[in-house]
Each structure stands twice: as C-alpha cells, then as structure tokens.
Scaffold this active site. Structure first.
Site, PDB file in Angstrom:
ATOM      1  N   HIS A   1     -17.630  15.931  22.257  1.00 62.00           N
ATOM      2  CA  HIS A   1     -18.839  15.363  22.845  1.00 62.00           C
ATOM      3  C   HIS A   1     -19.069  13.903  22.463  1.00 62.00           C
ATOM      4  CE1 HIS A   1     -22.755  15.392  24.728  1.00 62.00           C
ATOM      5  NE2 HIS A   1     -23.290  14.924  23.623  1.00 62.00           N
TER       6      HIS A   1
ATOM      7  N   SER B   1     -24.291  11.466  27.206  1.00 65.45           N
ATOM      8  CA  SER B   1     -25.073  12.586  26.699  1.00 65.45           C
ATOM      9  C   SER B   1     -26.502  12.541  27.223  1.00 65.45           C
ATOM     10  CB  SER B   1     -25.022  12.590  25.164  1.00 65.45           C
ATOM     11  OG  SER B   1     -25.632  13.744  24.632  1.00 65.45           O
TER      12      SER B   1
ATOM     13  N   ASP C   1     -17.394  20.443  25.845  1.00 69.70           N
ATOM     14  CA  ASP C   1     -16.979  19.395  24.915  1.00 69.70           C
ATOM     15  C   ASP C   1     -17.345  19.708  23.471  1.00 69.70           C
ATOM     16  OD1 ASP C   1     -19.721  18.908  24.687  1.00 69.70           O
ATOM     17  OD2 ASP C   1     -19.695  17.194  26.037  1.00 69.70           O
TER      18      ASP C   1
END
Length: 537
Positions: free
Chosen positions: A414, A182, A389
């Site tokens: 995610h 991320s 995601d």
C-alpha cells in the site's frame, strides 16, 4: 604572450568554477503541472505554541515520538464544528508549506538517518519526476493536510481550492494533473463532488493510486479495536505505540470514512467475527461464532470501547466509539457517491494487487472464546484475506464509481506502491512526459516494438500471391527464470484459413507461422511469416 597567459588563467578559473558548481537539473518547460496529494498519516504535522509562535514537528518523528504525540496530537472531536481539536489548549496543529507543499509529503522525518526509507512518502516519486524535467514551484507541487479531519471538512476544501488556483497561476495558466495516494483519493473525490465547477476549471487529469473508494474494512476494524503501527521492524521500538495511535484514531473522522461503504455490493462481504460462549436455556454453555456486517459491527464497537479513556494531565477523558463522527462519515459516503468526472477531465485508477489484505476480522477461537467484549482491545485478531495491497482490497480500490480512462492493477504494497518503477512508467505514459511511446502497455507493463516489416505481391499462373514478414521485440521488466537459454527452443505455431466462394474464381487461402523466441535479458523476439493465395479475378 601575456594574452595567451590570460586566456590560460581564464580557462583554469572556468574549470574550477565548473568543479565547484553543481550541475543544474534538467527542466522541461512544456510539462503540465502535477499536484501530489497524500493519504492518511502522509503529511508532516507541526505543533505551534499559541503564546510564542514556536513550532515543533509532532508527526512524524522517531525520537521522543510517543510523548510528543500524546501531548500535542491527541484530540477530541467537536460536533459543533465538525473538527477534531488537540487536547492541548495552548497549541495548534499546522502543515508546513515549504517547497511549495512538497516538504510535508516527501520524507516524513527529515532528521532520521538510519532506516530513513521507512519514513519516505512521495520521496522516490518526487526524485523521479525531477529527473523527467519537473521543477518544484513551476510544474511540481504538494498538498499536505491535517489527516485527522474529515475528507470533506470545509476548511480543507477551501485550502484545496486555493492550492489549485495557486498551482494554475504559478504554471502560467496550465491545467493540473492530480496524483493522489490512498485516502487522498477520497479527499479529491469529495472536492470533485462538492466543487465540480472549480475542479473542471483547473484540473486536466486525476490519477488515483491505491484509493479505498469503498473502504478498507479489515484495516479499520483492527484500528478501532487494536490501534495500528505506522512503521514496521526495529524502528517501531522508537515510534508511537499502537495504543497511543488507537486513542488518536478513535476521534478522527477520516478513519470512520474508511469503514466499508454500506451500499456497495461486495463480492466477499467483510465481517467482524467473534467466538463467544453462550448459555442455553438448559444451563449448558455453547461456543458459537457470531458474524456481524459493517452496520451491525457498530454495536460491538460501542460495547467494546464503552469505558475507553485517556489520562491527559491528570484528567480522565472518555473516548468511546464516537456516534457523532459515524453520522458525519455516513454523510461523507453519500457525498462521495454523487461525484461525477467532468467531460473535459480524464480519470485514471491504479490499484495494488498480489498481497494478502485483511478483509474480515475474527476475535477469539473455539478453544478460547471471548467472554467480555471490552477484552477485544487486548486480543490479537485473525484475518480472512482477499487480494489487494495489504491494506486496501483490490475490489474496493477498483470500484471508483467514475468514468475512468483506464484501471490498472500493479503488484505492490500500500505505501510502497508510490515507489514502484512500474507505477513510474505508467505515470510517465499517462502524463505524456517526453516523447510518448505508442507501443507501451500500462496493464502488462511492456513495450512492443516493430523491428521489421516486408510485404510482397505478385501474380503467378493466374494466382494473386501476397507474402508478409513482420517481426517485433517485446521489452519488459520481467526477469529470466535462470534456465539455460541454450536449451530452450522457440515456440512455433501455425494457422491456416481458407475461404470458398460460389465458384473457383473467389477461392482464397492464407497460411501463417508465428515463432516466439525465448526471453533473453528482458527481450523476447517474435516473428510472423504469412502467405495468402487467391485466384486472380
């Protein structure tokens, strides 16, 4: 006899010792070191009392979470230093370094027992890598950081440089494989852009997972106007409210750096849309849908958050949309765009797919238009979704702007993508853990194993005949669809190729049959039978 009895006693004592001692995990000394870098909200944060040095975990915690969060973690941006500083003047925020940095990014609330998996971060990946032979402090390390700050904050960059040097030295001078998740991908890319010489000195490979390289527009828009939830389900009732989280994020440079990049050419342009009631010159009211692109949305944020305040110890502190942070974030975007992968470093990109991901955000409706922009904080928005995601659009995550060895889309959520076994198999392949499998395909996540190969050549009546038989086993994680396997028939295909020359002596023909058998227990058998015939010159 006494000697025999002594041997029996020694054997029993050894047996008891084996029962008492835990088996030591397998360690592969030949592995290259791995450094895990988390994303936003992915590091444990502790508050340290400046007077007595006592510390307590303020992120993440379930019990008493909202009170401690507002007391110790609410912050205010200081434009003179570029740092976000806690409102509590008597404490400071630190990231614990236990277990070589892994403690802070493993289980974010170690005290939680029921529903613990909701606060897992890199936990499953750490467990898996230890099974592969990685060892904490020798070949496996973590880099937690204060995720409130800008991804290019000088202090964070200095800490990251020190971490790379420490990992390099601890592993005996081996170059490092970075795995970021991320927003951690933006931090690593900022470091690459600003300190490419250090990056090249210490890093061998960088694998980015679910990185919002061009932003996470839908996520950020709703975070600015409505806040966000870190956990879902029943645990949310004991956790931090969306409003409390909103009041933190509005002063976090890292969140502004997740806004849609201005210069990126989106296939689907992210928009902020608002149904509004407008009065025409004739005095009649009309309901219209207004649309704003990323740069235009700033004026909406300014007006919607103009009167936003928090009451901290009886003092009303204004927290409007912060233009100083926005200016800093725009500069960060430029720094990110200048990053280049050194020739000796290999870069890989894994991005999430197959989930509806908020992209454009719409407030109000034709029946219930927005009359006051400051009401937006209390209105539940609707979304226009794209593939991704659930947080980062695949279009953004793929657009890393770097020279990549491979980019692979993996169906996954995610946060959950760092627990996906498909991702583990890809990492094992790219990190060259164990005996590398030359037949593994990371994109489709299957292995093609040759199981038979026969070739025969002979001459017959002036012809050169070549016969070939080859078989493969395709092994994948896909599940059978449950149909009766006995009723399913193999798929048979044939192909013929001929070549005609200037005379009869150069003619050639080839015929092939491919048989694809139905998948059974994750395996699919494929047969190829071919024969070529040519005039013997």
């Amino acid at each position: 006899m006494a000697v025999l009895l002594e041997e029996i006693v020694q054997s029993v004592e050894l047996w008891l010792k084996l029962l008492r001692d835990k088996p030591q995990p397998y360690v592969d000394p030949d592995l290259d070191p791995v450094l895990l870098v988390p994303g936003v909200a992915g590091s444990i944060l502790k508050s340290v009392d400046k007077a007595n040095g006592k510390d307590e975990r303020i992120w993440v915690r379930i019990l008493g979470a909202d009170h401690e969060f507002r007391t110790k973690l609410w912050s205010k941006f200081d434009p003179s230093t570029g740092r976000t500083v806690s409102l509590d003047p008597n404490s400071s925020v630190v990231v614990p370094e236990d277990r070589y940095g892994l403690y802070a990014i493993d289980v974010l609330d170690p005290d939680l027992i029921i529903g613990r998996d909701c606060v897992y971060y890199f936990h499953d990946m750490i467990v898996q890598m230890i099974k592969w032979g990685f060892q904490e402090g020798k070949t496996l390390f973590g880099f937690g950081y204060d995720f409130r700050q800008s991804n290019r904050l000088q202090g964070t960059m200095e800490q990251f440089a020190a971490k790379l040097e420490a990992v390099y030295n601890a592993s005996g001078g081996k170059k490092i494989n970075i795995i970021s998740h991320s927003m951690g991908g933006l931090l690593v890319k900022c470091f690459l852009s600003l300190h490419s010489d250090i990056f090249e000195k210490y890093v061998q490979k960088w694998i980015a997972i679910a990185a919002p390289f061009q932003g996470a527009p839908g996520y950020v828009t709703s975070a600015f106007l409505n806040g966000m939830s870190f956990v879902e389900g029943w645990e949310q009732n004991f956790f931090i409210s969306k409003w409390s989280m909103h009041q933190l994020l509005i002063e976090c440079p890292s969140i502004y750096e997740l806004m849609a990049c201005r210069n990126f050419h989106w296939e689907h342009i992210p928009l902020l849309e608002i149904w509004r009631e407008k009065k025409a010159a004739d005095g009649n009211s009309h309901i219209i849908l207004e649309s704003y692109q990323s740069e235009e949305s700033v004026e909406i944020y300014k007006e919607a958050l103009y009167s936003n305040t928090v009451n901290y110890n009886g003092e009303m502190i204004p927290l409007p949309f912060n233009l100083e942070i926005l200016k800093m974030a725009n500069e960060t975007c430029k720094i990110l765009s200048r990053a280049k992968i050194p020739s000796q470093v290999k870069f890989y990109n894994i991005y999430g797919t197959n989930l509806e991901t908020p992209h454009s955000v719409c407030y109000g409706s034709d029946d219930a238009p927005v009359t006051d922009l400051q009401e937006l904080r209390n209105i539940q928005p609707k979304y226009v979704y794209v593939d991704g995601d659930g947080t980062v659009p695949a279009e953004s995550a793929k657009a890393d702007g770097l020279n990549a060895e491979a980019r692979v889309g993996v169906p996954g959520e995610h946060r959950g993508i760092v627990c996906e076994h498909h991702v583990f198999r890809i990492l094992k392949h790219w990190l060259k853990v164990g005996d590398p499998d030359p037949f593994y395909n990371p994109i489709n996540d299957y292995v093609i194993l040759p199981t038979a190969y026969e070739m025969e050549r002979y001459k017959e009546k002036g012809l050169q005949v070549t016969s070939l038989k080859e078989e493969w086993e395709i092994i994948s994680e896909e599940q059978d669809d449950g149909d009766n396997m006995a009723d399913r028939k193999p798929l048979v295909s044939s192909i013929s190729v001929s070549q005609s020359g200037d005379d009869q002596s150069s003619r050639a023909e080839a015929h092939a049959t491919v048989i694809v058998h139905p998948q059974n227990e994750g395996k699919q058998h494929v047969e190829l039978n071919a024969m070529s015939v040519s005039v013997d010159a």
